[in-house]
Design a protein around this motif. Structure first.
Motif, PDB file in Angstrom:
ATOM      1  N   ARG A 243      -3.091  -0.604  -2.898  1.00 27.24           N
ATOM      2  CA  ARG A 243      -3.555   0.530  -3.681  1.00 27.24           C
ATOM      3  C   ARG A 243      -2.720   1.762  -3.359  1.00 27.24           C
ATOM      4  O   ARG A 243      -1.919   1.771  -2.434  1.00 27.24           O
ATOM      5  N   VAL A 244      -2.940   2.814  -4.158  1.00 26.17           N
ATOM      6  CA  VAL A 244      -2.226   4.085  -3.992  1.00 26.17           C
ATOM      7  C   VAL A 244      -3.227   5.148  -3.571  1.00 26.17           C
ATOM      8  O   VAL A 244      -4.265   5.325  -4.208  1.00 26.17           O
ATOM      9  N   SER A 245      -2.917   5.857  -2.497  1.00 25.09           N
ATOM     10  CA  SER A 245      -3.721   6.996  -2.057  1.00 25.09           C
ATOM     11  C   SER A 245      -2.867   8.243  -2.205  1.00 25.09           C
ATOM     12  O   SER A 245      -1.666   8.212  -1.912  1.00 25.09           O
TER      13      SER A 245
ATOM     14  N   PRO B  55     -10.614  -1.153  -8.989  1.00 30.51           N
ATOM     15  CA  PRO B  55     -10.586  -1.421  -7.552  1.00 30.51           C
ATOM     16  C   PRO B  55      -9.273  -1.105  -6.876  1.00 30.51           C
ATOM     17  O   PRO B  55      -9.216  -0.981  -5.661  1.00 30.51           O
ATOM     18  N   VAL B  56      -8.174  -1.010  -7.633  1.00 30.16           N
ATOM     19  CA  VAL B  56      -6.898  -0.668  -7.022  1.00 30.16           C
ATOM     20  C   VAL B  56      -6.487   0.716  -7.471  1.00 30.16           C
ATOM     21  O   VAL B  56      -7.098   1.317  -8.339  1.00 30.16           O
ATOM     22  N   GLY B  57      -5.362   1.200  -6.851  1.00 33.92           N
ATOM     23  CA  GLY B  57      -4.985   2.602  -6.911  1.00 33.92           C
ATOM     24  C   GLY B  57      -4.839   3.268  -8.237  1.00 33.92           C
ATOM     25  O   GLY B  57      -3.730   3.599  -8.637  1.00 33.92           O
ATOM     26  N   ALA B  58      -5.872   3.500  -8.979  1.00 41.80           N
ATOM     27  CA  ALA B  58      -5.807   4.278 -10.212  1.00 41.80           C
ATOM     28  C   ALA B  58      -6.217   5.714  -9.907  1.00 41.80           C
ATOM     29  O   ALA B  58      -6.698   6.029  -8.830  1.00 41.80           O
ATOM     30  N   VAL B  59      -6.041   6.598 -10.907  1.00 39.80           N
ATOM     31  CA  VAL B  59      -6.377   8.008 -10.743  1.00 39.80           C
ATOM     32  C   VAL B  59      -7.011   8.480 -12.034  1.00 39.80           C
ATOM     33  O   VAL B  59      -6.720   7.971 -13.121  1.00 39.80           O
TER      34      VAL B  59
ATOM     35  N   SER C  38       0.870  -1.185   0.000  1.00 38.56           N
ATOM     36  CA  SER C  38       0.000   0.000   0.000  1.00 38.56           C
ATOM     37  C   SER C  38       0.899   1.225   0.000  1.00 38.56           C
ATOM     38  O   SER C  38       1.948   1.228   0.656  1.00 38.56           O
ATOM     39  N   ILE C  39       0.478   2.274  -0.737  1.00 38.55           N
ATOM     40  CA  ILE C  39       1.354   3.434  -0.929  1.00 38.55           C
ATOM     41  C   ILE C  39       0.588   4.728  -0.695  1.00 38.55           C
ATOM     42  O   ILE C  39      -0.542   4.899  -1.177  1.00 38.55           O
ATOM     43  N   GLY C  40       1.208   5.639   0.035  1.00 36.12           N
ATOM     44  CA  GLY C  40       0.696   6.993   0.185  1.00 36.12           C
ATOM     45  C   GLY C  40       1.595   7.966  -0.571  1.00 36.12           C
ATOM     46  O   GLY C  40       2.821   7.907  -0.448  1.00 36.12           O
ATOM     47  N   VAL C  41       0.978   8.840  -1.364  1.00 33.43           N
ATOM     48  CA  VAL C  41       1.728   9.777  -2.209  1.00 33.43           C
ATOM     49  C   VAL C  41       1.307  11.205  -1.875  1.00 33.43           C
ATOM     50  O   VAL C  41       0.116  11.531  -1.919  1.00 33.43           O
ATOM     51  N   VAL C  42       2.282  12.043  -1.573  1.00 37.65           N
ATOM     52  CA  VAL C  42       1.995  13.454  -1.367  1.00 37.65           C
ATOM     53  C   VAL C  42       2.876  14.274  -2.298  1.00 37.65           C
ATOM     54  O   VAL C  42       4.078  14.004  -2.443  1.00 37.65           O
ATOM     55  N   SER C  43       2.273  15.247  -2.967  1.00 39.85           N
ATOM     56  CA  SER C  43       3.009  16.178  -3.834  1.00 39.85           C
ATOM     57  C   SER C  43       2.693  17.585  -3.356  1.00 39.85           C
ATOM     58  O   SER C  43       1.522  17.922  -3.136  1.00 39.85           O
ATOM     59  N   LEU C  44       3.723  18.411  -3.217  1.00 38.00           N
ATOM     60  CA  LEU C  44       3.488  19.751  -2.677  1.00 38.00           C
ATOM     61  C   LEU C  44       4.568  20.712  -3.139  1.00 38.00           C
ATOM     62  O   LEU C  44       5.642  20.301  -3.588  1.00 38.00           O
TER      63      LEU C  44
ATOM     64  N   ARG D  86       4.388  13.306   7.642  1.00 38.69           N
ATOM     65  CA  ARG D  86       3.100  13.070   8.309  1.00 38.69           C
ATOM     66  C   ARG D  86       1.966  12.984   7.289  1.00 38.69           C
ATOM     67  O   ARG D  86       1.062  12.151   7.421  1.00 38.69           O
ATOM     68  N   GLN D  87       2.018  13.866   6.272  1.00 38.03           N
ATOM     69  CA  GLN D  87       0.989  13.817   5.231  1.00 38.03           C
ATOM     70  C   GLN D  87       1.057  12.496   4.456  1.00 38.03           C
ATOM     71  O   GLN D  87       0.025  11.863   4.187  1.00 38.03           O
ATOM     72  N   ALA D  88       2.282  12.083   4.081  1.00 32.51           N
ATOM     73  CA  ALA D  88       2.434  10.827   3.347  1.00 32.51           C
ATOM     74  C   ALA D  88       1.986   9.644   4.199  1.00 32.51           C
ATOM     75  O   ALA D  88       1.357   8.700   3.697  1.00 32.51           O
ATOM     76  N   ASP D  89       2.292   9.692   5.494  1.00 32.09           N
ATOM     77  CA  ASP D  89       1.894   8.600   6.384  1.00 32.09           C
ATOM     78  C   ASP D  89       0.381   8.528   6.524  1.00 32.09           C
ATOM     79  O   ASP D  89      -0.200   7.427   6.565  1.00 32.09           O
ATOM     80  N   ALA D  90      -0.263   9.681   6.573  1.00 37.37           N
ATOM     81  CA  ALA D  90      -1.733   9.703   6.659  1.00 37.37           C
ATOM     82  C   ALA D  90      -2.351   9.110   5.393  1.00 37.37           C
ATOM     83  O   ALA D  90      -3.358   8.381   5.460  1.00 37.37           O
ATOM     84  N   LEU D  91      -1.748   9.384   4.244  1.00 42.57           N
ATOM     85  CA  LEU D  91      -2.254   8.833   2.980  1.00 42.57           C
ATOM     86  C   LEU D  91      -1.980   7.337   2.900  1.00 42.57           C
ATOM     87  O   LEU D  91      -2.786   6.584   2.337  1.00 42.57           O
ATOM     88  N   LEU D  92      -0.862   6.888   3.452  1.00 42.37           N
ATOM     89  CA  LEU D  92      -0.588   5.446   3.512  1.00 42.37           C
ATOM     90  C   LEU D  92      -1.640   4.758   4.380  1.00 42.37           C
ATOM     91  O   LEU D  92      -2.162   3.688   4.017  1.00 42.37           O
TER      92      LEU D  92
END
Length: 513
Positions: free
Chosen positions: A360-362, A378-382, A325-331, A344-350
């Motif tokens: 999946r990817v959040s 059903p899995v991490g698409a955008v 499972s993956i959390g992605v943050v861009s800023l 912290r933001q990436a961890d929250a998305l994970l």
């Protein structure tokens, strides 16, 4: 006595007790002649002594210089060599050069200027350094340089200092071999690099460790705050890894961690990207100057690649193989942005990706990414979300925009699915052709309306199309870049231009109409 003194005063015959003195002028000439001869003799004597002293001093200087191991030459203002020591001549002879060619009477600057071997660049720099000391712009010039022979590696240090005295400007040029010190420095540098690699490397997985990741993230955060570019960070976790360890044992667990780490690292293509083990079964990726679409594309590639490893995991509640499972943050970083805030933001998305079912990817991006949302799979698409607030009010343009969003989403789904049968080039060409027709219609409408920035807007259209077609042309040489398509076409051409630039003339048209 008194009588003798009065005799000359009596009249009559004169008496002469001494000879009549010579005329005054003759006496003066005689004195001058004698004085001059004496002076000339003294000058000759002094000059002889000075010459002897000078000769003695020169012999002393030469013998002193000959006793030194450094190669030394005395150079006059024009560049001519006035004096060299024995080491200078011996060095020339040892390198197959006639010492006469680089000794007294030869122009040292001219010799440096005619150097044609691989060290010609160093010779030029050194000759410029000699000139700088001769003309007074520098008080000292020091330079280290390689001068390897066919049989061994050698390094030297050249040093140029002014020659003391009130006479003509001269400099002392000294070259001293520093090979032993240089080899020690090189060996020490290699050792330090090995120690640094050991310090920055995770012992189990052989990728970067958390300490190194945190240090690089801090530097990149500061750099992106200055540049204004988008920074992306990924945090990923192996799904149900505790169950894996309990079922297969820690040895296989370590093998799993190594396989996941190396697969993740292979998905990062740029030297600036960084993969790291963040702790336990948790990993992190740093993607400098990467927007959300590019980051999500990388994340999906990682997720799919790890799943395709097909590492058996019978105790996973997601799939029969190991997944992540993956959390992605861009800023966009600001001066007050702290690395801990990003993590912290990436961890929250994970955590969100785990809560939504794992494997999946959040993600979360900058404000211009507000038109992105989760995909339909059903899995991490955008996918790109169409918002009626972005409508132009022109039915033709809005229909074209809707079609453009559909084409972009199809492109996104194909890239992120990892389907080998998906024809990326054909999909890009189809989208660009639609964009070209849309841009032509849009420019015609803007000019008819009298939009003041119509020509600037049209020029931007041309730039975007040029960048898009360049990606397709590059496919003739190498495989088309999926990340490049995501960043330059889907994000730059569709999202940023359509949702940010086009709305400017929409607002203007509503005011004038």
């Amino acid at each position: 006595m008194l009588a003798f003194s009065l005799v000359p005063l009596l009249p009559g015959e004169r008496f002469s007790f001494v000879e009549k003195p010579a005329p005054l002028a003759a006496t003066f000439v005689l004195l001058i002649t004698v004085s001059t001869l004496w002076t000339l003799g003294l000058v000759v004597l002094v000059n002889q002594k000075l010459a002897d002293a000078l000769k003695t001093s020169k012999l002393f200087l030469e013998s002193t210089l000959d006793g030194l191991s450094a190669n030394i030459a005395l150079v006059e203002e024009s560049g001519g060599i006035l004096l060299v020591n024995k080491a200078w001549r011996d060095f020339a002879r040892a390198n197959g050069i006639d010492p006469v060619r680089v000794s007294e009477g030869v122009n040292y600057l001219r010799v440096c200027g005619t150097e044609t071997e691989y060290c010609a660049g160093d010779a030029f720099v050194f000759s410029e350094g000699v000139k700088s000391v001769l003309n007074g712009s520098k008080e000292l010039f020091v330079m280290e340089y390689p001068c390897h022979s066919p049989s061994r590696q050698r390094w030297f240090m050249g040093r140029v200092t002014p020659f003391p005295g009130d006479g003509p400007k001269r400099v002392v040029v000294a070259h001293e071999e520093i090979t032993e010190r240089k080899l020690m420095e090189i060996a020490l540098e290699k050792t330090n690099k090995k120690l640094e690699a050991i310090t920055n490397e995770d012992g189990l997985t052989k990728i970067a460790n958390r300490r190194h990741f945190d240090a690089v993230l801090e530097n990149e955060c500061a750099r992106h705050a200055r540049s204004g570019a988008v920074l992306s960070v990924l945090l990923l976790d192996i799904d149900y890894f505790k169950n894996f360890n309990d079922t297969y044992g820690h040895v296989q667990g370590d093998d799993c961690l190594r396989s996941v780490a190396q697969a993740m690292a292979r998905c990062l293509k740029r030297p600036t990207d960084l993969a790291a083990r963040y702790g336990g079964e948790e990993f992190a990726c740093l993607l400098p100057e990467t927007n959300l679409l590019g980051a999500v594309g990388v994340a999906e590639n990682i997720r799919g690649t790890i799943q395709k490893l097909a590492i058996e995991h019978n105790k996973s509640q997601v799939a029969p193989v190991v997944t992540v499972s993956i959390g992605v943050v861009s800023l966009r970083c600001e001066s007050q942005t702290k690395p801990d805030d990003i993590l912290r933001q990436a961890d929250a998305l994970l955590y969100q990706a785990k809560e939504e079912g794992r494997n999946r990817v959040s993600f979360r991006g900058v404000p211009e990414d507000a038109y992105l949302g989760p995909g339909d799979s059903p899995v991490g698409a955008v996918k790109i979300l169409w918002n009626n607030a972005s409508s132009s009010g022109n039915a033709r343009l809005d229909r074209q925009h809707g079609q453009l969003v559909d084409l972009a989403n199809a492109l996104l789904a194909g890239i992120l699915s990892g389907d080998a049968s998906f024809d990326l080039r054909e999909s890009v060409v189809r989208l660009l052709r639609h964009v070209q027709t849309h841009f032509e219609d849009e420019e015609h409408i803007m000019r008819e309306m009298g939009y003041p920035q119509a020509e600037e807007h049209a020029a931007e259209h041309g730039r975007l199309l040029q960048e898009g077609w360049a990606l397709v042309r590059d496919d003739d040489v190498a495989g088309i870049s999926a990340v490049g398509v995501l960043q330059h076409i889907v994000h730059g051409l569709v999202m940023q231009h359509m949702f940010s630039e086009d709305v400017k003339y929409y607002s203007w048209s509503r005011v004038v109409t």
